[in-house]
Design an enzyme around this catalytic site. Structure first.
Site, PDB file in Angstrom:
ATOM      1  N   ASP A 263       0.862  -1.174   0.000  1.00 23.97           N
ATOM      2  CA  ASP A 263       0.000   0.000   0.000  1.00 23.97           C
ATOM      3  C   ASP A 263       0.903   1.230   0.000  1.00 23.97           C
ATOM      4  O   ASP A 263       2.134   1.138   0.119  1.00 23.97           O
ATOM      5  CB  ASP A 263      -0.968  -0.020   1.197  1.00 23.97           C
ATOM      6  CG  ASP A 263      -2.191   0.861   0.951  1.00 23.97           C
ATOM      7  OD1 ASP A 263      -3.208   0.656   1.621  1.00 23.97           O
ATOM      8  OD2 ASP A 263      -2.120   1.727   0.056  1.00 23.97           O
TER       9      ASP A 263
HETATM   10  C1  GLC Z   1      -4.351   4.340  -0.227  1.00 22.91           C
HETATM   11  C2  GLC Z   1      -5.235   3.177   0.164  1.00 22.91           C
HETATM   12  C3  GLC Z   1      -5.327   2.119  -0.880  1.00 22.91           C
HETATM   13  C4  GLC Z   1      -5.204   2.742  -2.251  1.00 22.91           C
HETATM   14  C5  GLC Z   1      -3.782   3.252  -2.357  1.00 22.91           C
HETATM   15  C6  GLC Z   1      -3.512   3.907  -3.724  1.00 22.91           C
HETATM   16  O1  GLC Z   1      -3.664   4.819   0.875  1.00 22.91           O
HETATM   17  O2  GLC Z   1      -4.966   2.558   1.413  1.00 22.91           O
HETATM   18  O3  GLC Z   1      -6.579   1.446  -0.697  1.00 22.91           O
HETATM   19  O4  GLC Z   1      -5.464   1.790  -3.261  1.00 22.91           O
HETATM   20  O5  GLC Z   1      -3.469   4.178  -1.333  1.00 22.91           O
HETATM   21  O6  GLC Z   1      -4.281   5.045  -3.876  1.00 22.91           O
END
Ligand code: GLC
Length: 753
Positions: A263
């Site tokens: 993430d």
């Molecule tokens: C965010 C979220 C995740 C998302 C990623 C990219 O912090 O936790 O669900 O897909 O970043 O945007």
């Protein structure tokens, strides 16, 4: 390219090139705008390093994507195309109900259709991968991201999750109109202590495997091409450094062979977690755990080549990651056509086209949950303009009357101002009996929900607005109030300790309902709310969640009875915040439960609230009524020994049991019921939930119509992680419940032998 060609390419790549494929940054590194979905750290790259980046996130602009891709392919030493990824969670430009609402539809086929449309819009924009479906099991309404999940039940989440994967990916992600899906957040992100965003998660082996892995496994089995590690620690190990979780469980036991991405900045956050001393150690731990792509940091870019050259990280770990990334790019057809479906001209005809808006309008009522409808205040009895004059005067008021923001967080409409408001849709009906009032502000003035206090009506202005609404309410036959959470009160980074409507809105409801008892509350929310006072004041309460692009029209379709609300809760609504986390499939315990109506000491639960939810999982009403016959069983014994054997054995045990009810529409209009089937294992080597959803079916019947609704029960449905850690069933007595919601006592018993 063939597998051999890919292998040859891999062998020809330099170590720096290979590591570059394992890095995902934002288009800002190419000087382009993008949606920033996390802490925007500064990333300064040399031209040479920029040329090696393997994927970007955060843009759905076809022209930007084509421009960057052309430049990237030209500059990359082996002309390897980039992957473009985006959070297409509730739709791309045609925005659908949030996933918690999709869960309430109990309609995987509809969920699949919405994902298929989202894929067509996103792929036309040039997107290759969506960071969806989010399948975290959620049982604590204080957590802001419950809105992204189908809900609290493993079986329902699994059915919706696999449908979303199929909708996004189809049979082949390389086909036009398809994108690769990404199951997230692996794992257990939905169970943070206290519902506090990004906080620690502690789960027992049984709970984790019996409940939290189920939906992720369904997405893997559906062929999901990517997975994303979660921010949280799971039993004190951050997911992005958790080898047991990512290698042994995800890849080894669950059979996932796709790309694993971290993430947002989660690799570098291993330092803050206290599991890595510095960025170099963070990179080492993450690649050893099996994280293929480092999202939005340069930990890999800056450290992996040296870690490999020093012998601290085997190059084979890099090769296996890059092999998976190249395979995904190849399956998307990017080596033959780096732009796939990106088409700035075509996309204008795809985005929000009539057919997609029609689906958005039709799907939303399936997610709406009618929580109360005393005296049948709904549907509205309004003159259809035929001059009969029989209609009623209705006041429409509340902070959502004029709002375009009817969608969930993780929605990025290019033109939010074009999303029809409720007032706009009401005025299009051209009915002179409608009155309008703002009623109150969305939030108390200067509420801090973002980096700056949000301006809203001042207390004095709220008093004026409420007074004005009350004057109109006095002359109306009915009042409809459009109320709800602010869009920034739900989603990532939006955990709340209070689950109540904002105070200005409660004041409006108190004052208006005192003037007109025929008051209806329509609620926009991304989570279960504490509604006791709302339901004491309003005669009808309709939860519409965050319904999306056609939300206003869909709400009017339901309010005026053109269609009915047919959703049932996919997440329990509490009596008070103190009940959280809250879910229906709990354990019997050793003593009776506390009941406020029969208060006794030494009971399970609290001394100041009933044990169970205010609104149970599976609950909700429509515009008609249904009756259920008792449950019938095709056999009293189920054979556990050889579930694949047909027929019954000498002891009369059957390989399968059919449990059925006869459902009857006892009302006066056609309607849909979601028939739910639960099983209870009365005794086990570990305690077993009082019941678990094992089947459901949406059934639409005409007035007076009856239909038999069967469910097949087979031994694999009874399996769980037993005391010795093995997965299987155990002989004994079971109850099968079939009814309207998770509180039904319509049951029959059978034995597994
Ligand atoms: C965010 C979220 C995740 C998302 C990623 C990219 O912090 O936790 O669900 O897909 O970043 O945007």
């Amino acid at each position: 390219m063939t597998a051999q060609d890919l292998e040859k390419l891999l062998q020809e790549m330099s170590l720096e090139e290979k590591v570059g494929q394992m890095v995902q940054l934002s288009p800002a590194v190419y000087g382009k705008d993008s949606v920033i979905t996390g802490p925007a750290g500064e990333v300064a790259l040399t031209e040479e390093k920029t040329a090696l980046i393997g994927s970007l996130l955060g843009t759905g602009d076809p022209e930007v994507i084509r421009r960057i891709q052309k430049e990237a392919v030209a500059r990359q030493p082996h002309h390897i195309p980039m992957l473009f990824m985006l959070d297409v969670i509730n739709g791309d430009q045609t925005i659908f109900p949030i996933n918690l609402a999709l869960g309430c539809s109990f309609d995987p086929d509809m969920a699949e259709r919405t994902a298929s449309i989202a894929a067509r819009e996103a792929s036309a924009a040039g997107v290759h991968v969506t960071f969806a479906p989010m399948l975290d099991l959620v049982r604590d309404a204080r957590w802001g991201r419950v809105m992204e999940s189908p809900g609290e039940d493993p079986t329902l989440n699994a059915r919706i999750g696999e449908a979303l994967v199929h909708g996004f990916q189809g049979e082949n992600v390389g086909e036009p109109g398809r994108v690769a899906a990404c199951l997230k957040h692996f794992a257990g992100y939905g169970a943070p202590e206290g519902g506090r965003e990004y906080d620690n998660v502690e789960l027992s082996e049984q709970t984790f495997r019996n409940d939290y892995l189920t939906a992720y496994q369904a997405a893997v089995d559906a062929g999901c091409r990517m997975a994303m590690t979660s921010f949280n620690t799971l039993n004190r190990v951050p997911s992005s450094a958790n080898r047991v979780l990512c290698r042994q469980i995800l890849r080894g036991e669950m059979g996932f062979d796709g790309v694993l991405i971290s993430d947002y900045a989660a690799v570098e956050e291993l330092i803050s977690h206290g599991i890595a001393a510095d960025r170099r150690e963070a990179a080492k731990l993450a690649v050893e755990a099996g994280v293929d792509i480092d999202m939005m940091t340069t930990c890999y870019l800056d450290n992996l080549p040296d870690l490999v050259r020093s012998g601290e990280v085997p190059e084979a770990l890099v090769d296996e990651a890059v092999r998976r990334i190249l395979r995904l790019k190849n399956d998307l057809g990017l080596f033959e056509n780096p732009y796939k479906d990106a088409d700035a001209a075509a996309v204008q005809n795809v985005w929000c086209c009539d057919a997609f808006r029609k689906e958005a309008r039709a799907s939303a009522p399936e997610t709406f949950v009618l929580l109360k409808n005393k005296e049948n205040l709904l549907p509205l009895d309004v003159d259809t303009g035929d001059g009969s004059g029989g209609g009623e005067k209705i006041l429409f008021a509340g902070p959502y009357l004029d709002s375009h923001a009817l969608y969930g967080s993780w929605s990025f409409p290019n033109h939010p101002e074009e999303i029809p408001t409720l007032r706009e849709r009401l005025e299009q009906r051209g009915d002179g009996r409608f009155l309008y009032a703002r009623g109150c502000g969305m939030l108390p003035d200067k509420t801090v929900l973002t980096d700056h206090p949000l301006s809203d009506l001042t207390p004095a202005q709220n008093v004026e607005a409420v007074d004005a609404a009350c004057r109109l309410a006095a002359e109306a036959d009915r009042v409809v109030l459009f109320l709800g959470e602010h869009i920034r009160q739900t989603g990532e980074g939006a955990s709340r300790t209070s689950l109540r409507l904002p105070e200005p809105q409660m004041e409006l409801l108190r004052r208006v309902s005192a003037v007109n008892r025929n008051t209806i509350a329509v609620l926009f929310t991304g989570r279960p709310l504490v509604l006791r006072e709302v339901e004491q004041l309003a005669g009808a309460v309709l939860c519409v969640w965050r319904p999306g692009t056609e939300g206003a029209q869909a709400i009017l379709d339901v309010l005026f009875g053109e269609t009915e609300p047919s959703g049932r809760l996919s997440m329990s609504f509490p009596r008070a915040e103190g009940q959280e986390p809250l879910y229906y499939s709990r354990f019997q315990g050793g003593r009776p439960r506390f009941s406020a109506s029969d208060p006794k000491a030494y009971r399970i639960g609290y001394i100041d609230e009933d044990y169970w939810a205010y609104h149970a999982f599976g609950a909700g009403e429509g515009y008609t009524r249904f009756s259920y016959s008792p449950v019938s069983l095709s056999a009293a014994k189920l054979c556990g020994a050889d579930p694949d054997r047909a027929g019954t054995d000498a002891s009369g045990a059957a390989a399968q049991i059919t449990a059925a009810v006869t459902l009857t529409n006892t009302g006066r209009r056609r309607g849909t019921e979601i028939v739910q089937m639960y099983l209870r294992d009365r005794t086990g080597s570990v305690v077993r939930p009082v019941r678990e959803l094992k089947g459901f079916r949406r059934v639409t019947l005409d007035p007076g119509e009856s239909r038999e609704i069967p469910f097949v029960i087979a031994e694999p449905m009874l399996r769980f992680i037993r005391l010795d850690g093995t997965f299987g069933s155990e002989p004994g007595l079971f109850d099968v419940y079939i009814g309207h919601d998770s509180t039904t006592d319509n049951s029959a018993a059978f034995a597994l032998v």
